[in-house]
Design a protein around this motif. Structure first.
Motif, PDB file in Angstrom:
ATOM      1  N   THR A  68     -45.833 -17.874 -11.317  1.00  0.00           N
ATOM      2  CA  THR A  68     -46.809 -17.327 -10.430  1.00  0.00           C
ATOM      3  C   THR A  68     -47.095 -15.997 -10.548  1.00  0.00           C
ATOM      4  O   THR A  68     -46.153 -14.936 -10.546  1.00  0.00           O
ATOM      5  CB  THR A  68     -46.000 -17.648  -8.873  1.00  0.00           C
ATOM      6  OG1 THR A  68     -45.643 -18.903  -8.779  1.00  0.00           O
ATOM      7  CG2 THR A  68     -47.068 -17.256  -7.924  1.00  0.00           C
ATOM      8  N   ILE A  69     -48.135 -15.733 -10.812  1.00  0.00           N
ATOM      9  CA  ILE A  69     -48.933 -14.255 -10.773  1.00  0.00           C
ATOM     10  C   ILE A  69     -49.247 -13.778  -9.330  1.00  0.00           C
ATOM     11  O   ILE A  69     -49.855 -14.508  -8.516  1.00  0.00           O
ATOM     12  CB  ILE A  69     -50.130 -14.144 -11.741  1.00  0.00           C
ATOM     13  CG1 ILE A  69     -50.342 -12.639 -11.961  1.00  0.00           C
ATOM     14  CG2 ILE A  69     -51.213 -15.097 -11.385  1.00  0.00           C
ATOM     15  CD1 ILE A  69     -51.359 -12.620 -13.328  1.00  0.00           C
ATOM     16  N   SER A  70     -49.071 -12.542  -9.178  1.00  0.00           N
ATOM     17  CA  SER A  70     -49.328 -11.912  -7.906  1.00  0.00           C
ATOM     18  C   SER A  70     -49.881 -10.704  -8.146  1.00  0.00           C
ATOM     19  O   SER A  70     -49.531 -10.011  -8.934  1.00  0.00           O
ATOM     20  CB  SER A  70     -48.375 -12.137  -6.840  1.00  0.00           C
ATOM     21  OG  SER A  70     -47.001 -11.506  -7.142  1.00  0.00           O
ATOM     22  N   ALA A  87     -51.393 -15.835 -17.709  1.00  0.00           N
ATOM     23  CA  ALA A  87     -51.741 -15.990 -16.433  1.00  0.00           C
ATOM     24  C   ALA A  87     -52.867 -14.818 -16.100  1.00  0.00           C
ATOM     25  O   ALA A  87     -52.740 -13.828 -16.482  1.00  0.00           O
ATOM     26  CB  ALA A  87     -50.525 -16.151 -15.327  1.00  0.00           C
ATOM     27  N   SER A  88     -53.616 -15.095 -15.301  1.00  0.00           N
ATOM     28  CA  SER A  88     -54.703 -13.899 -14.539  1.00  0.00           C
ATOM     29  C   SER A  88     -54.748 -14.062 -13.117  1.00  0.00           C
ATOM     30  O   SER A  88     -54.541 -15.265 -12.543  1.00  0.00           O
ATOM     31  CB  SER A  88     -55.943 -14.150 -15.520  1.00  0.00           C
ATOM     32  OG  SER A  88     -56.679 -15.196 -15.062  1.00  0.00           O
ATOM     33  N   ILE A  89     -55.195 -12.967 -12.430  1.00  0.00           N
ATOM     34  CA  ILE A  89     -55.336 -13.207 -11.126  1.00  0.00           C
ATOM     35  C   ILE A  89     -56.833 -12.028 -10.876  1.00  0.00           C
ATOM     36  O   ILE A  89     -56.934 -11.104 -11.536  1.00  0.00           O
ATOM     37  CB  ILE A  89     -54.242 -12.673 -10.365  1.00  0.00           C
ATOM     38  CG1 ILE A  89     -54.641 -12.781  -8.815  1.00  0.00           C
ATOM     39  CG2 ILE A  89     -53.865 -11.283 -10.505  1.00  0.00           C
ATOM     40  CD1 ILE A  89     -53.336 -12.614  -8.043  1.00  0.00           C
ATOM     41  N   ALA A  92     -54.073  -9.636 -15.858  1.00  0.00           N
ATOM     42  CA  ALA A  92     -53.632 -10.700 -16.405  1.00  0.00           C
ATOM     43  C   ALA A  92     -51.858 -10.399 -17.060  1.00  0.00           C
ATOM     44  O   ALA A  92     -51.846  -9.192 -17.268  1.00  0.00           O
ATOM     45  CB  ALA A  92     -54.339 -11.185 -17.531  1.00  0.00           C
ATOM     46  N   TRP A  93     -51.355 -11.286 -17.238  1.00  0.00           N
ATOM     47  CA  TRP A  93     -50.067 -11.235 -17.981  1.00  0.00           C
ATOM     48  C   TRP A  93     -50.191 -11.863 -19.512  1.00  0.00           C
ATOM     49  O   TRP A  93     -50.876 -12.901 -19.455  1.00  0.00           O
ATOM     50  CB  TRP A  93     -48.774 -11.743 -17.408  1.00  0.00           C
ATOM     51  CG  TRP A  93     -48.267 -11.018 -16.217  1.00  0.00           C
ATOM     52  CD1 TRP A  93     -48.791 -10.742 -14.944  1.00  0.00           C
ATOM     53  CD2 TRP A  93     -47.386  -9.856 -16.182  1.00  0.00           C
ATOM     54  NE1 TRP A  93     -47.904  -9.901 -14.184  1.00  0.00           N
ATOM     55  CE2 TRP A  93     -47.233  -9.113 -15.269  1.00  0.00           C
ATOM     56  CE3 TRP A  93     -46.783  -9.210 -17.505  1.00  0.00           C
ATOM     57  CZ2 TRP A  93     -46.141  -8.060 -15.162  1.00  0.00           C
ATOM     58  CZ3 TRP A  93     -45.819  -8.218 -17.298  1.00  0.00           C
ATOM     59  CH2 TRP A  93     -45.532  -7.676 -16.131  1.00  0.00           C
TER      60      TRP A  93
END
Length: 114
Positions: free
Chosen positions: A68-70, A49-51, A35-36
């Protein structure tokens, strides 16, 4: 423990873009979400944001459609593309594992101002 190093911040004008990167070293927990987060002056740190490992993403409402998280598991990196930046995005940005929090890095400053 993992070592987290954030980079890519800077000064951007409203409507501009920045791309943040987080390099993970040390003990890398490849099977966990990343995550950020951000912390604005005088405010608590918040998850932005999380991924998941499979690529499923979540965002707070204020950044949906703009951020946009990647992640690149092979490179042990997590990125955050930030478009249409607003002054309220000004903060220090951090990355971390949301479920197995590691020592925080130094963060990267994002300042949005004309």
């Amino acid at each position: 423990q993992a070592q987290l190093v954030e980079s890519g911040g800077g000064l951007a004008q409203p409507g501009g873009s920045l791309r943040l990167s987080c390099k993970i070293s040390g003990r890398v927990f490849s099977g966990y979400s990343m995550a950020w987060y951000r912390q604005a002056p005088g405010k608590q740190r918040e998850l932005v944001a999380s991924i998941t490992t499979g690529g499923t993403t979540t965002y707070i409402d204020s950044v949906k459609g703009r951020f946009t998280i990647s992640r690149d598991n092979a490179k042990n990196e997590v990125n955050l593309q930030m478009n249409n930046l607003k002054s309220e995005d000004t903060a220090v940005y951090y990355c971390n594992y949301p479920y197995i929090s590691q020592p925080w890095g130094q963060g990267t400053q994002v300042t949005v101002s004309s």
